[in-house]
Design an enzyme around this catalytic site. Sequence first.
Site, PDB file in Angstrom:
ATOM      1  N   ARG A  57       0.828  -1.208   0.000  1.00 47.61           N
ATOM      2  CA  ARG A  57       0.000   0.000   0.000  1.00 47.61           C
ATOM      3  C   ARG A  57       0.861   1.256   0.000  1.00 47.61           C
ATOM      4  O   ARG A  57       0.394   2.329  -0.353  1.00 47.61           O
ATOM      5  CB  ARG A  57      -0.929   0.007   1.220  1.00 47.61           C
ATOM      6  CG  ARG A  57      -1.826  -1.222   1.305  1.00 47.61           C
ATOM      7  CD  ARG A  57      -2.872  -1.067   2.383  1.00 47.61           C
ATOM      8  NE  ARG A  57      -3.880  -0.101   1.979  1.00 47.61           N
ATOM      9  CZ  ARG A  57      -4.818   0.385   2.775  1.00 47.61           C
ATOM     10  NH1 ARG A  57      -4.865   0.012   4.036  1.00 47.61           N
ATOM     11  NH2 ARG A  57      -5.699   1.259   2.334  1.00 47.61           N
ATOM     12  N   CYS A  97     -26.785   3.570   0.283  1.00 47.40           N
ATOM     13  CA  CYS A  97     -26.054   4.840   0.257  1.00 47.40           C
ATOM     14  C   CYS A  97     -25.817   5.286  -1.188  1.00 47.40           C
ATOM     15  O   CYS A  97     -25.902   4.498  -2.129  1.00 47.40           O
ATOM     16  CB  CYS A  97     -24.725   4.710   0.996  1.00 47.40           C
ATOM     17  SG  CYS A  97     -23.517   3.674   0.156  1.00 47.40           S
ATOM     18  N   ASP A 134     -10.444   0.890  -5.764  1.00 44.45           N
ATOM     19  CA  ASP A 134     -10.957   0.498  -4.447  1.00 44.45           C
ATOM     20  C   ASP A 134     -10.279  -0.724  -3.838  1.00 44.45           C
ATOM     21  O   ASP A 134      -9.768  -0.669  -2.724  1.00 44.45           O
ATOM     22  CB  ASP A 134     -12.476   0.278  -4.532  1.00 44.45           C
ATOM     23  CG  ASP A 134     -13.097  -0.049  -3.176  1.00 44.45           C
ATOM     24  OD1 ASP A 134     -12.676   0.567  -2.185  1.00 44.45           O
ATOM     25  OD2 ASP A 134     -13.985  -0.911  -3.121  1.00 44.45           O
ATOM     26  N   CYS A 191     -13.792  23.126  11.267  1.00 46.15           N
ATOM     27  CA  CYS A 191     -15.096  22.449  11.165  1.00 46.15           C
ATOM     28  C   CYS A 191     -15.010  21.017  11.692  1.00 46.15           C
ATOM     29  O   CYS A 191     -14.098  20.269  11.359  1.00 46.15           O
ATOM     30  CB  CYS A 191     -15.570  22.441   9.717  1.00 46.15           C
ATOM     31  SG  CYS A 191     -17.155  21.611   9.465  1.00 46.15           S
ATOM     32  N   CYS A 194     -18.714  16.646  10.648  1.00 47.74           N
ATOM     33  CA  CYS A 194     -18.759  15.214  10.355  1.00 47.74           C
ATOM     34  C   CYS A 194     -18.458  14.384  11.589  1.00 47.74           C
ATOM     35  O   CYS A 194     -19.083  13.345  11.830  1.00 47.74           O
ATOM     36  CB  CYS A 194     -17.800  14.870   9.216  1.00 47.74           C
ATOM     37  SG  CYS A 194     -16.071  15.272   9.541  1.00 47.74           S
ATOM     38  N   ASP A 241     -24.315   7.717   4.652  1.00 44.83           N
ATOM     39  CA  ASP A 241     -23.943   8.993   4.033  1.00 44.83           C
ATOM     40  C   ASP A 241     -23.861  10.149   5.018  1.00 44.83           C
ATOM     41  O   ASP A 241     -23.630  11.287   4.617  1.00 44.83           O
ATOM     42  CB  ASP A 241     -24.972   9.366   2.954  1.00 44.83           C
ATOM     43  CG  ASP A 241     -24.851   8.516   1.702  1.00 44.83           C
ATOM     44  OD1 ASP A 241     -23.712   8.261   1.288  1.00 44.83           O
ATOM     45  OD2 ASP A 241     -25.885   8.113   1.153  1.00 44.83           O
ATOM     46  N   CYS A 243     -21.802  11.474   7.253  1.00 51.18           N
ATOM     47  CA  CYS A 243     -20.654  12.383   7.314  1.00 51.18           C
ATOM     48  C   CYS A 243     -20.491  13.200   6.039  1.00 51.18           C
ATOM     49  O   CYS A 243     -19.863  14.258   6.050  1.00 51.18           O
ATOM     50  CB  CYS A 243     -19.369  11.617   7.638  1.00 51.18           C
ATOM     51  SG  CYS A 243     -18.846  10.448   6.372  1.00 51.18           S
TER      52      CYS A 243
END
Length: 380
Positions: A57, A97, A134, A191, A194, A241, A243
Amino acid sequence: MTLAQLKEEIIAYSSSIGIDKIGFASADPFVELKERLITQQNLGYQSGFEEKNIDKRVYPDLVLPEAKSIIAIALAYPSKMKNAPLSKRDERRGLFCRASWGEDYHTILKQKLVLLQSFILEKVPTAKVVSMVDTGELSDRAVAERAGIGWSGKNCSIITKEFGSYVYLGEMITTIPLPPDTPIADQCGSCTKCIDACPTGAIVQGGQLDSNKCIAFLTQTKTFLADEYREKLGNRIYGCDTCQQVCPENKGKDFHLHEEMEPDPEVVKPLLKELLFISNRDFKEKFGSLSGAWRGKKPLQRNAIIGIAHYKDQTAIGDLEKLLKEDTRPVIRGTAAWAIGKIGTDQSKIILNAAKEREKDADVVAEIEKGLNLLKNQKI
């Protein structure tokens, strides 16, 4: 042709085949990512769906020897559904989602990457490339961040200026040393919407996710769902969904650029009771094209049962009783037992006591007891 000219031709071609955003990064090791991945592993925050070999990775040249650069792509998907059916008292519905609306995004992005790969190899026949979406070795998010696609938000999504975080990501490693783009500076600032809104507290802190608490992950598990998460699941059938919905960067973002990503309302907002007894054949026919179908029907049926309990849908008691009596899968029988207790009708106690007498599976018996305790608390 110079490398800069080749890059411009790749950008122009990518646009012509419907790639909404493209960026270029070096194939240098993702050193900082390695430290984060090791931390995640040590804390037990990984989902188990990731590439097990951390070095693969982190080091692109372990995937493609002589790797010089990585091309990152992004495709925007819709955030709003047209003609969404309403959930009615006797027709309660679940929800997939947004990332599982339309055709499986793995298929869509892989098709784009195949076209892009063919174009590049026509220009540079000696080049070597490896593409992934993915489930590949590299971290889509780390690549996209380095390539300037967007910044890595506190919700652990890549956030683009143009499309918010409603984007699918893919990448291509290549032996061509293409000029890299400049990463975008973090713009989340102070912010924390989330983090504050996450139903299960899975976002431990900005940019760090405990996957085992994330509802998006939990909807994909095949075992009994832990008690503390059943209330949090609501009517979600697959994914979450929250966040993204609360993110200020996503306000007003809704793009319908790809016909194959458009949701079929009856498929992505299905009737919960219809999911309970669906055959394998009908499941594949109706849901097989969705990314949310990759784990099969069992997790989605379990989630549908929890959704029915969430709504306290008394019209489903007969269906749940049938599952408790006849389904061969302990997770489905047990979840049905819990749901019968959660809904709490006059018949619930009779149904659960009868099931307790015949049930042989210890886990299912434990769920029956949970259902009976719920009835006691409701004084039924």
